[in-house]
Design an enzyme around this catalytic site. Sequence first.
Site, mmCIF file in Angstrom:
data_model
loop_
_atom_site.group_PDB
_atom_site.id
_atom_site.type_symbol
_atom_site.label_atom_id
_atom_site.label_comp_id
_atom_site.label_asym_id
_atom_site.label_seq_id
_atom_site.Cartn_x
_atom_site.Cartn_y
_atom_site.Cartn_z
ATOM 1 N N GLY A 152 19.188 39.687 -13.391
ATOM 2 C CA GLY A 152 18.068 38.518 -13.372
ATOM 3 C C GLY A 152 16.781 39.072 -12.446
ATOM 4 O O GLY A 152 16.851 39.199 -11.391
ATOM 5 N N GLY A 210 14.127 37.266 -12.232
ATOM 6 C CA GLY A 210 13.315 36.097 -11.840
ATOM 7 C C GLY A 210 13.016 36.058 -10.325
ATOM 8 O O GLY A 210 13.076 36.907 -9.633
ATOM 9 N N VAL A 211 12.658 34.860 -9.958
ATOM 10 C CA VAL A 211 12.042 34.655 -8.632
ATOM 11 C C VAL A 211 13.192 35.022 -7.695
ATOM 12 O O VAL A 211 13.034 35.830 -6.789
ATOM 13 C CB VAL A 211 11.685 32.989 -8.370
ATOM 14 N N VAL A 269 23.220 42.382 -19.456
ATOM 15 C CA VAL A 269 24.424 42.732 -19.126
ATOM 16 C C VAL A 269 25.426 42.532 -20.183
ATOM 17 O O VAL A 269 25.750 41.163 -20.530
ATOM 18 C CB VAL A 269 24.693 42.269 -17.727
ATOM 19 N N VAL A 301 20.948 34.763 -12.276
ATOM 20 C CA VAL A 301 20.506 34.407 -13.853
ATOM 21 C C VAL A 301 20.052 33.210 -13.911
ATOM 22 O O VAL A 301 19.717 32.587 -15.175
ATOM 23 C CB VAL A 301 21.654 34.828 -14.754
ATOM 24 N N GLY A 302 19.791 32.231 -12.905
ATOM 25 C CA GLY A 302 19.440 30.627 -12.942
ATOM 26 C C GLY A 302 20.254 30.045 -12.506
ATOM 27 O O GLY A 302 21.356 30.564 -11.748
ATOM 28 N N HIS A 326 -15.029 33.024 7.258
ATOM 29 C CA HIS A 326 -15.448 34.635 7.027
ATOM 30 C C HIS A 326 -14.758 35.652 8.314
ATOM 31 O O HIS A 326 -15.399 34.911 9.374
ATOM 32 C CB HIS A 326 -16.769 35.186 6.839
#
Length: 475
Positions: free
Chosen positions: A188, A190-191, A245, A277-278, A451
């Site tokens: 997975g 993902g995040v 997988v 995977v979630g 800045h």
Amino acid sequence: MSKSFDVVVIGAGPAGYISAIRAAQHGMTVACIDEWQNRDGKNALGGTCLNAGCIPSKVLLESSELYHRANHEFSKHGIEFKGVGIDVSKMQKRRASIVRQLTGGIAGLFKAANVEGLVGHGRLLSGRQVELTPVGGKAEVIEARHVILASGSTPIELPVAPFDGDSIVDSWGALEFDAVPARLGVVGGGVIGLELGSVWSRLGAEVVILEAMDDFLFMADRDVAREAAKAFAKQGLDIRLGAKVTSAKAGKGKVSVAYEDKSGTQSLEVDKLVVAVGRRPYTDGLLAEDSGVQLDERGFIIVDDECRTSVKNVMAIGDCVRGPMLAHKGSEEGVMVADLIAGEIAELNYNVIPSVIYTAPEIAWVGKTESEVSASGRPYKKGSFPFAAIGRAKAMEQTEGMVKIISAADDDEVLGVHIVGPMAGELIAEAVLAMEFQASTEDIQRTIHAHPSLAEAVHEAALAVDGRALNFPNR
Ligand SMILES: Cc1cc2nc3c(=O)[nH]c(=O)nc-3n(C[C@H](O)[C@H](O)[C@H](O)COP(=O)(O)OP(=O)(O)OC[C@H]3O[C@@H](n4cnc5c(N)ncnc54)[C@H](O)[C@@H]3O)c2cc1C
């Protein structure tokens, strides 16, 4: 006589505990039921987020990033020292201590707000009655005028790679390794997979991430995903796309993984395998058969825009309902439902929920991606600005990445802001606020930014939308 409350919340994750506190702030009597147990068998408030998700992952990301920078970046600043080591056990103790402080903090908040925290399993019966079963205790029924369901989510298990709690683990397991695995596989990309892969890679593991989709970070803007992929490849993260997988078998301290990609069947041997995977909504044992609350085909509790379920005065919030599985989304739903119960007007702007991936560089966005805006047919303009041209980023020696802004061509409204770079997760707050107020690009252009600061990249990207960037040639 059974106990009775104005509001009973089931689940004390970021959705549930926030809704409980907000309801109590409205002067209502509130109970919040939670059954979370940590590895030491102790109950803790805070749900997945505080115990096994957002917080412990960010603690380890911070520690591992410092270690990585000490090894690879400090010398660029002229800071030389020898023998940088890691003590994983100390790192893990720090993680556990921060988790304890924060989860204990919720107990303190409950006390201060007069929320009654009840430990045990909650089940919604019919007629807004809630059955509370304390661990090892006898069930009792609690009466509620309003019920808020906030039972969260749980990791999805792959039948071809079942968790064994040791070699093949879920995200919680991957946060608790007591040593750095020499080779780590992550299923997975993902995040969660990227964050966990980053932690162990920075600490020295050889990490291979197997992602079934062909596109890297399919939910992110393509320009941002491309920049991020380049940065991760440079760091040595081996991300294999289109890799499905098909089996994972643990034996003798190794995991043998088989997967299919464009070229056929491939194999990989690792010391530990993380399956990320979630997550799926968690409603096990939450609803009595006659509770009347309905689930959709994926197991989410069905709610309307105001988080009302099909049963009057029963609301549901957080990961157990539709929408992104994010702590801040759940918390804001918690605030909304408590305000609605109190008779106030409340709504949530689901179009401006920020997403953040806490890798290095960080990735953050809000609103639509360029592909989504393009597919909507609305004419648009865009501008981007690299951190390489930002003085503060140079001082920090973190010049990778950029800010990209997409705005409507007709009325100049900001439609999406996408950042890959240092502190992207902090910088995105300005964009969220701007979009919440339906700001135009010109509003950001005319806002004074300090800045030198990283936020100047947001300012310059807004200027670049109209070809007016000041510190970089306009295209
Ligand atoms: C590794 C990882 C990293 C993450 N990082 C982030 C991040 O950086 N930012 C972010 O926004 N999100 C992150 N998330 C997602 C985030 O953790 C979830 O979106 C969030 O926790 C959902 O909150 P919730 O309150 O809906 O559910 P949860 O946090 O899952 O809490 C639900 C609670 O309800 C309890 N419960 C369930 N059923 C019952 C019952 N019947 N009776 C009593 N108690 C019950 C559970 O024990 C649990 O304590 C991460 C997740 C993981 C796994």
